[in-house]
Enzyme design. Structure first.
Site, PDB file in Angstrom:
ATOM      1  CG  ASP A  70      -0.270  -0.217   2.531  1.00 43.42           C
ATOM      2  OD1 ASP A  70       0.688  -1.014   2.582  1.00 43.42           O
ATOM      3  OD2 ASP A  70      -0.676   0.414   3.519  1.00 43.42           O
ATOM      4  CD  GLU A  98       2.932  -1.252   7.708  1.00 45.00           C
ATOM      5  OE1 GLU A  98       3.025  -1.259   8.954  1.00 45.00           O
ATOM      6  OE2 GLU A  98       3.113  -0.234   7.036  1.00 45.00           O
ATOM      7  CD  GLU A  99       2.529   3.137   5.691  1.00 49.21           C
ATOM      8  OE1 GLU A  99       2.409   3.479   6.878  1.00 49.21           O
ATOM      9  OE2 GLU A  99       3.616   3.148   5.083  1.00 49.21           O
ATOM     10  NE  ARG A 144      18.284  -5.047  17.919  1.00 51.73           N
ATOM     11  CZ  ARG A 144      18.044  -5.440  19.182  1.00 51.73           C
ATOM     12  NH1 ARG A 144      16.899  -5.994  19.501  1.00 51.73           N
ATOM     13  NH2 ARG A 144      18.957  -5.251  20.123  1.00 51.73           N
ATOM     14  CG  HIS A 151       5.388   7.788   6.386  1.00 50.72           C
ATOM     15  ND1 HIS A 151       4.415   7.493   7.326  1.00 50.72           N
ATOM     16  CD2 HIS A 151       5.735   6.594   5.866  1.00 50.72           C
ATOM     17  CE1 HIS A 151       4.203   6.180   7.353  1.00 50.72           C
ATOM     18  NE2 HIS A 151       5.005   5.617   6.472  1.00 50.72           N
TER      19      HIS A 151
HETATM   20 ZN    ZN Z   1       5.181   3.608   6.340  1.00 49.79          ZN
HETATM   21 ZN    ZN Z   2       6.399   0.847   5.455  1.00 44.84          ZN
END
Ligand code: ZN
Ligand code: ZN
Length: 403
Positions: free
Chosen positions: A91, A149-150, A189, A376
């Site tokens: 997205d 996801e956002e 990690r 962003h």
């Molecule tokens: Zn993002």
């Molecule tokens: Zn992202």
């Protein structure tokens, strides 16, 4: 699953690199195609069509419409073995792009400002390579193209629709192109990589009145100001200093005129932490602080609180797999950066709660090419050299894990 005999199908590692590097022009083409067509969460129709069309072309079995716009591709070898999943998010964001590049966003007000266009291209390249080299691994690879996801989050509904089942996924990996790290490095990690995210919205209900006659009122601004200050003491005084946490009030709205005492005040904020044991603790303290101050001042409140994504916690064994593969790919010990934790959040965490896995950062900043704006930002862009590196890490992880 792990054979003590040398893998008869093991291929020369440098051959993998040559072949994947030869895909670089396509990786760039796919990424730029997607970059020009950013779509918001659960609206990734053009993106999903593009992905499905490529998978179809290459004869890769896949299922569309998973959690609305998600796609799961399944690449089986001809030998039994483990199941490894690779996750890419698809997205874009509601940001007007300010880059002046030939491949700039054609969708007004929308932009791939986080690099998910690159994630999708890397996953496509990986799918293509694996489909052409099914003899080089055992078992099955599932490639998960995830929407939203956002926000509001596509990982959880995909899991609920069974993407980790049939065949059952043994482990999952995923990456984020990362402009906080330079090109040629990988942040990986074991343990916590990214924070849990929660958010709240609160309205303080006072009693408005004349600015010159405060004794007749309950001043919602004075009450709220005390709350904002007191919320800062939760991290400073309640959280073990060895732990990390954030409580940020990012919005505060109240009042209409200089001589009017505001009837109500509104605020909203975000909460972050790494330790899963802290789930429920900060939300409880936040409400106690709000309730206590309101009670002492004669105000009341309305509070909405959302637990959005849990922390991203990597499994030690899979993180070691990614680290060892990545160090072969970046070819310099300094290229592996274990100090890469961030209080940013990701819904990859839901996959990592369900099966062991590793999420990692692929360095993609290149200040010399002016490609170092933060994620962003309206001028975010990354060094596309990272695309082939990402595909190479995924492919090598498959060949090492799926034996
Ligand atoms: Zn993002
Ligand atoms: Zn992202």
């Amino acid at each position: 699953m792990v054979s003590i005999l040398p893998n008869p199908h093991s291929v020369d590692q440098s051959q993998i690199r040559l072949e994947i590097r030869s895909l670089q022009p396509q990786l760039v083409e796919w990424r730029r195609h997607l970059h020009q067509r950013p779509e918001l969460g659960f609206k990734e129709q053009l993106t999903a069509q593009f992905v499905a069309q490529k998978l179809q072309e290459w004869g890769i079995e896949h299922k569309t419409g998973v959690a609305q716009t998600g796609i799961v591709a399944t690449i089986a070898s001809n030998r039994p073995g483990p199941v490894l999943a690779i996750r890419a998010d698809m997205d874009g964001l509601p940001i007007q792009e300010q880059n002046d590049v030939p491949y700039r966003s054609q969708h007004d007000g929308l932009m791939h400002a986080c690099g998910h266009d690159g994630h999708t291209a890397i996953a496509l390249g990986t799918a293509y390579y694996l489909s052409q080299h099914r003899e080089d691994f055992a078992g099955t690879v599932k490639i998960i193209f995830q929407p939203a996801e956002e926000g509001p989050g596509g990982a959880k509904p995909m899991i609920e629709e069974g993407v980790l089942k049939n065949p059952d996924v043994d482990a999952i990996i995923g990456l984020h192109l990362w402009n906080n790290l330079p090109l040629g490095t990988v942040g990986v990690r074991s343990g916590a990589l990214m924070a849990a995210v929660e958010c709240f919205r609160c309205t303080i209900l006072g009693k408005g009145g004349h600015g010159a006659m405060p004794h007749q009122t309950v001043d919602s601004i004075v009450v709220s100001a005390q709350i904002v200050n007191a919320l800062q003491t939760i991290v400073a005084r309640n959280v073990n200093p060895i732990e990390s946490a954030v409580v940020t009030v990012g919005e505060f709205h109240a009042g209409t005129a200089h001589n009017v005492i505001a009837n109500t005040a509104r605020m909203s904020g975000t909460v972050r932490y790494f330790n899963p044991a802290m789930e429920g603790y900060l939300s409880k303290r936040i409400e106690q602080v709000i309730a206590g101050i309101c009670q002492s001042q004669g105000a009341s409140y309305e509070l909405d609180y959302w637990h959005l994504y849990p922390p991203v916690i990597n499994d030690a064994k899979i993180a070691e797999l990614v680290r060892s593969v990545a160090s072969d790919v970046v070819e310099t010990p300094a290229g592996i950066v274990p100090e890469c934790q961030t209080m940013g959040s990701e819904d990859m965490s839901f996959f990592l709660q369900a099966v062991p896995g590793c999420y990692f950062f692929l360095g993609s900043a290149n200040p010399a090419k002016d490609l170092a704006y933060p994620h962003h930002h309206p001028r975010f862009d990354f060094d596309e050299t990272a695309l082939a590196m990402g595909a190479e890490i995924f492919v090598r992880c498959v060949e090492k894990f799926c034996q």
